[in-house]
Design a protein around this motif. Structure first.
Motif, PDB file in Angstrom:
ATOM      1  N   ALA B 331       0.826   2.224   3.577  1.00  0.00           N
ATOM      2  CA  ALA B 331       0.190   2.909   2.451  1.00  0.00           C
ATOM      3  C   ALA B 331      -0.293   1.940   1.386  1.00  0.00           C
ATOM      4  O   ALA B 331       0.486   1.338   0.684  1.00  0.00           O
ATOM      5  N   PRO B 333      -1.964   1.712  -1.836  1.00  0.00           N
ATOM      6  CA  PRO B 333      -2.481   2.511  -2.931  1.00  0.00           C
ATOM      7  C   PRO B 333      -3.339   1.690  -3.876  1.00  0.00           C
ATOM      8  O   PRO B 333      -4.547   1.584  -3.700  1.00  0.00           O
ATOM      9  N   ALA B 334      -2.690   1.070  -4.819  1.00  0.00           N
ATOM     10  CA  ALA B 334      -3.425   0.367  -5.859  1.00  0.00           C
ATOM     11  C   ALA B 334      -4.229  -0.791  -5.280  1.00  0.00           C
ATOM     12  O   ALA B 334      -5.275  -1.141  -5.786  1.00  0.00           O
TER      13      ALA B 334
ATOM     14  N   GLY C 125       2.681  -1.821  -0.992  1.00  0.00           N
ATOM     15  CA  GLY C 125       1.382  -1.565  -0.392  1.00  0.00           C
ATOM     16  C   GLY C 125       0.461  -2.765  -0.419  1.00  0.00           C
ATOM     17  O   GLY C 125      -0.751  -2.647  -0.329  1.00  0.00           O
ATOM     18  N   SER C 170      -5.029   7.114 -10.894  1.00  0.00           N
ATOM     19  CA  SER C 170      -4.379   7.308  -9.595  1.00  0.00           C
ATOM     20  C   SER C 170      -3.561   6.069  -9.216  1.00  0.00           C
ATOM     21  O   SER C 170      -2.475   6.174  -8.654  1.00  0.00           O
ATOM     22  N   GLU C 171      -4.076   4.891  -9.572  1.00  0.00           N
ATOM     23  CA  GLU C 171      -3.293   3.676  -9.326  1.00  0.00           C
ATOM     24  C   GLU C 171      -2.011   3.704 -10.143  1.00  0.00           C
ATOM     25  O   GLU C 171      -0.939   3.319  -9.677  1.00  0.00           O
ATOM     26  N   ASP C 173      -0.350   6.289 -11.060  1.00  0.00           N
ATOM     27  CA  ASP C 173       0.617   7.188 -10.426  1.00  0.00           C
ATOM     28  C   ASP C 173       1.376   6.484  -9.304  1.00  0.00           C
ATOM     29  O   ASP C 173       2.582   6.641  -9.160  1.00  0.00           O
ATOM     30  N   GLU C 174       0.641   5.671  -8.524  1.00  0.00           N
ATOM     31  CA  GLU C 174       1.288   4.957  -7.437  1.00  0.00           C
ATOM     32  C   GLU C 174       2.344   3.989  -7.968  1.00  0.00           C
ATOM     33  O   GLU C 174       3.462   3.915  -7.460  1.00  0.00           O
ATOM     34  N   LYS C 177       5.341   5.696  -9.133  1.00  0.00           N
ATOM     35  CA  LYS C 177       6.179   6.109  -8.008  1.00  0.00           C
ATOM     36  C   LYS C 177       7.084   4.956  -7.575  1.00  0.00           C
ATOM     37  O   LYS C 177       8.287   5.124  -7.355  1.00  0.00           O
TER      38      LYS C 177
END
Ligand code: ADP
Ligand code: MG
Lengths: 283, 338, 246
Positions: B331, B333-334, C125, C170-171, C173-174, C177
């Motif tokens: 995953a 994401p950023a 990630g 949105s970044e 939020d990641e 998390k």
């Protein structure tokens, strides 16, 4: 003892002017100029030739040294130093070390390896005050150094260019914003720095002989003075010069002559280690 | 498993094989072989300097100090006590390592210019001591190693080629040391220190210790080079063995011209500079005193201005392990790809 | 709950400027605490003081009951506290993986450190960019690599200095998390952030500072409603003094 103290102060005043140039260059450009002592040598040669060909006393020839070496310094800065101002210290160190080697050997090629000295009427004269003897060449050189230091102070305080130099030293970006041409100012500051040192070289010509390697005798001395006073601090360099002059002439009372420099080195490393920002500045 | 033969490694291997075979193809007593030996010795010195100057980015202008300590220690042990220079060589390494520790304690907080100045003063101090403490060091006259014919146990040979191979072995050992340091855990830490000391500390790197280790290894290897130099040339004096322009600067310059912090840099730099200087000396020194040194200074300036990253900058960059990069993308994401 | 980090009257003075002025607080395992205050309030300086980059003028810092003030940063890291840098201070000539591996060497040999580093990168990630040069990264990526490098030292206490600046929602939020996961694993986190939305959503408690002094601490809603804090942010009565706007 008192004699040694006075000798030291007279020597040290000149050291101060010599080192002020180095400190100014660092303060404004942020570059430690390892080749700085070579400009001292150039200044001495200019004064020597002025004496030989024009019959000028080195104390007057020193003005010529100042002017000519200023021009040389300006050109060197604009063509060479300018290009490493933003480079990492390694590039700056080795550019100026390359300059040191090149200038010293260029002098060897042009002037030959022989030692040259001037003869002036006051060379062995002096003034006596009780037990104290003050050599005329030392006294005159000291006086010239003091005059130049005062002129430098006035220039930096009063003239527009001098203030521009100080502004650039403090904050080059801000100086640009208020309309200072930083590149030109860097060139002027470097030229001024080496010219001050060249002047110092010229006025000591009556008691020190010149050869292409004379710079080597002054490198560590100059850096010791500057480090004592705080790299970049002009006033500190003057005070540091007098301290070094006194230490040097006092140490002859205790140590054999060859170890005089050792004394300086030890002070130098100790100061670097303990107070790299300088002893005098903020002490 | 990474490929064993990258172009760089192949080039290194070819270099060492060719260098090992050279004495069979040139006059074993001739000038050429002496020059070649000097190339290898200077490459070894530059590689030793590279450990501190390149990996840790501590610009030392005082490595002649360690070099001279090596030469003096082994030579004095031999002249005064009859100890073989093979042993003296390691004694010199220990002395230089100790000196490096002593020098490090006060100077490691210093950065850039200040460090360069302090190390410069260190070598000058040794030069002054060697000059003035004549009873012990022989003073300004220097020390000569008596000619003894062939005595391998005492590091004395008749043929230049024997010295040549010893020097080649030394270069190989120094390069191996550099490679192990650079690619091992210490190498990671040294590069971190070089690039951001505060960040390295916060990431758990004991920056002082890392620099100290690098400095001691560098000093010890430089001292070994000093012993070998003394044996090879039979003679040295304080001004030449502790010389700023002749040794401290030259070692650094070879590494810089070749490529700071790279394994191949010092070899390339020495291959380029030493023959160039030799030639300049041969052709120019008769023209005017100082001309060849002048050329040396100009080359240094030109090298810094033209390619501050050195000759190695033109060498094809080693590919990173792209193959491994294609592991399943967890995953992401950023981070949206590189 | 156990206090893993205790700051007692921590002060840092620059010349005449009190950048941090007698700050005391505690941080518990498994807790996210926000540190808020206008620019120049002394947040970064406090972080530097906690990890040993900046000597304290007075006060003490305890980690797990043991006094750590006066220790060098690498010792503090070994004892379990590290921070990220506000302006990503990565090692520029190294790849992402090498950056993180260097930090993992604190507790592993080289081989183990690489494995550890890869694992940390994967959790954030960052696996796909492990071999990239850090110079080629975007700012948000750099901030994440900063975090990865800090995590590779396997800290008990992690100080995050504006890692979410310049992130898209949105970044953000990641990253939030990830931060929550770390908390659930028992880490104590002290987080400097300017996005009030992120702070309110993320933090269990808030500390508010201005001019180096702790103005208020407590539940996020309480601190955000504190008149002194509002004033610090809006600048009423602070006219003429710099840094009064966030
Ligand atoms: N190294 C330093 N020397 C002098 N003053 C500093 C230094 N670092 C920070 N400051 C000053 O300390 C104050 C707090 O800065 P900082 O901790 O960076 O604030 P924040 O992170 O909250 O924005 C500011 O006034 C800043 O100018
Ligand atoms: Mg901050």
């Amino acid at each position: 003892m008192l004699q040694a103290l006075i000798d030291g102060i007279l020597l040290g005043g000149v050291y101060g002017v010599i080192a002020t140039g180095l400190s100014l260059v660092f303060g404004v450009l942020g570059v430690v100029n390892f080749a700085h002592a070579e400009f001292l040598m150039l200044g001495m040669y200019v004064a020597w030739f002025a004496w030989r060909w024009l019959g000028l006393d080195p104390l007057l020839g020193s003005v010529l040294s100042f002017v000519i070496v200023f021009a040389v310094g300006y050109v060197v800065q604009r063509t060479l130093i300018e290009r490493v101002l933003k480079a990492p210290p390694a590039a700056q160190v080795f550019l100026t070390v390359g300059l040191l080697i090149a200038i010293e050997n260029a002098a060897l090629m042009v002037f030959g390896s022989e030692f040259r000295s001037v003869s002036v009427p006051y060379q062995v004269q002096g003034y006596r005050l009780g037990d104290i003897f003050i050599g005329a060449p030392y006294l005159y050189a000291f006086a010239a150094a003091v005059i130049l230091a005062a002129a430098l102070w006035l220039f930096l305080e009063r003239s527009w260019t001098g203030r521009a130099i100080r502004a650039v030293a403090q904050d080059a970006m801000a100086a640009t914003l208020v309309g200072v041409d930083t590149k030109r100012t860097y060139g002027l500051a470097f030229g001024l720095g080496v010219a001050l040192t060249a002047f110092g070289g010229a006025v000591i010509l009556p008691y020190i002989t010149v050869s292409p390697t004379v710079g080597g005798q002054f490198v560590v001395l100059m850096f010791t003075v500057v480090v004592l006073g705080g790299l970049g601090s002009v006033a500190g360099a003057l005070a540091g010069g007098i301290m070094v002059g006194v230490v040097q002439s006092m140490s002859t009372l205790i140590f054999p002559i060859q170890l005089q420099n050792l004394c300086l080195f030890v002070i130098f490393i100790a100061v670097l280690a303990l107070r790299p920002q300088g002893l005098i500045k903020g002490a | 498993m990474r490929t064993l033969f990258t172009p760089s490694r192949a080039a290194l291997l070819i270099f060492f094989v060719a260098a090992a075979l050279l004495p069979f193809f040139v006059d074993p007593r001739g000038h050429l072989l002496r020059v070649a030996a000097m190339v290898l010795l200077f490459a070894a010195m530059a590689q030793s300097w590279n450990i501190v100057g390149g990996l840790a980015n501590q610009i030392s202008l005082g490595h002649a100090g360690f070099f001279g300590l090596g030469a003096y220690t082994s030579t004095l042990l031999f002249l005064k006590l009859g100890i073989s220079p093979w042993i003296g060589m390691f004694a010199g390494a220990v002395v230089a390592g100790g000196a490096a520790v002593l020098l490090s304690i006060p100077t490691f907080r210093l950065k850039g210019h200040y460090f360069a100045l302090a190390t410069l003063a260190f070598a000058e101090v040794l030069r002054v001591i060697a000059n003035s403490w004549a009873d012990f060091t022989g003073g300004p006259v220097g020390l000569s190693i008596p000619f003894m014919g062939s005595q391998p146990a005492y590091f004395a040979f008749r043929a230049v080629s024997s010295y040549y191979w010893v020097i080649l072995g030394l270069l190989a050992a120094v390069c191996l040391a550099f490679h192990l340091l650079a690619s091992g855990a210490l190498g990671y830490r040294l590069r971190a220190v070089r690039e951001n000391e505060n960040a390295a500390e916060v990431a758990g790197v004991n920056t002082f210790r890392v620099k100290l280790i690098a400095s001691v290894i560098s000093a010890a290897l430089t001292a070994i080079c000093g012993t070998v130099f003394a044996q090879f040339t039979f003679f040295f004096d304080p001004d030449s063995i502790f010389s700023l322009a002749g040794l401290s600067v030259r070692m650094a310059m070879i590494a810089i011209v070749g490529g700071l912090g790279t394994l191949g840099g010092p070899i390339l730099g020495a291959l380029f500079l030493i023959p160039l200087e030799e030639t300049a000396n041969a052709f120019l020194s008769s023209k005017a005193a100082g001309l060849s040194q002048f050329v040396f200074g100009v080359i240094l300036i030109a090298a810094i201005l033209i390619q501050p990253r050195g000759l190695m900058a033109w060498w094809p960059k080693p590919r990173r392990r792209r193959a491994e990069a294609s592991r399943p993308a967890v995953a992401a994401p950023a981070a949206k790809g590189a | 709950m156990t206090a893993v980090l205790q700051a007692e009257g921590v002060s840092v003075t620059f010349g005449g400027l009190k950048a941090v002025d007698g700050v005391s607080f505690t941080l518990n395992a498994g807790e996210i605490v926000g540190l808020i205050g206008p620019n120049g309030a002394g947040k970064t300086t406090l972080f530097n003081a906690l990890v040993g980059l900046q000597p304290l003028t007075s006060g003490a810092v305890r980690l797990g009951g043991e006094t750590i003030s006066g220790l060098k940063p690498h010792k503090v890291a070994a004892k379990g506290m590290t921070k990220t840098f506000q302006n990503a201070a990565l090692f520029p000539d190294m790849s992402v993986l090498e950056n993180v591996t260097t930090a993992a060497l604190l507790r592993h040999d080289l081989k183990g450190a690489r494995i550890k580093a890869e694992r940390v990168l994967d959790t954030l990630g960052l696996g796909p960019i492990a071999d990239a040069d850090v110079q080629d990264l975007t700012f948000p990526q750099k901030a994440l690599v900063e975090m990865a490098r800090a995590l590779a030292t396997e800290p008990r206490v992690l100080l995050l200095d504006e890692v979410m600046a310049a992130l898209t929602p949105s970044e953000m939020d990641e990253v939030m998390k990830v931060i929550r996961t770390l908390r659930d694993e028992g880490l104590a986190l002290l987080v400097v952030e300017h996005h009030m939305r992120a702070i309110m959503a993320l933090c269990d408690r808030l500390l508010a500072v201005n001019f180096g002094r702790l103005l208020a601490q407590g539940r996020p809603s309480e601190v955000a409603a504190d008149p002194q804090v509002i004033e610090a942010y809006l600048g009423h009565g602070a006219a003429g003094q710099e840094g009064a706007h966030a």
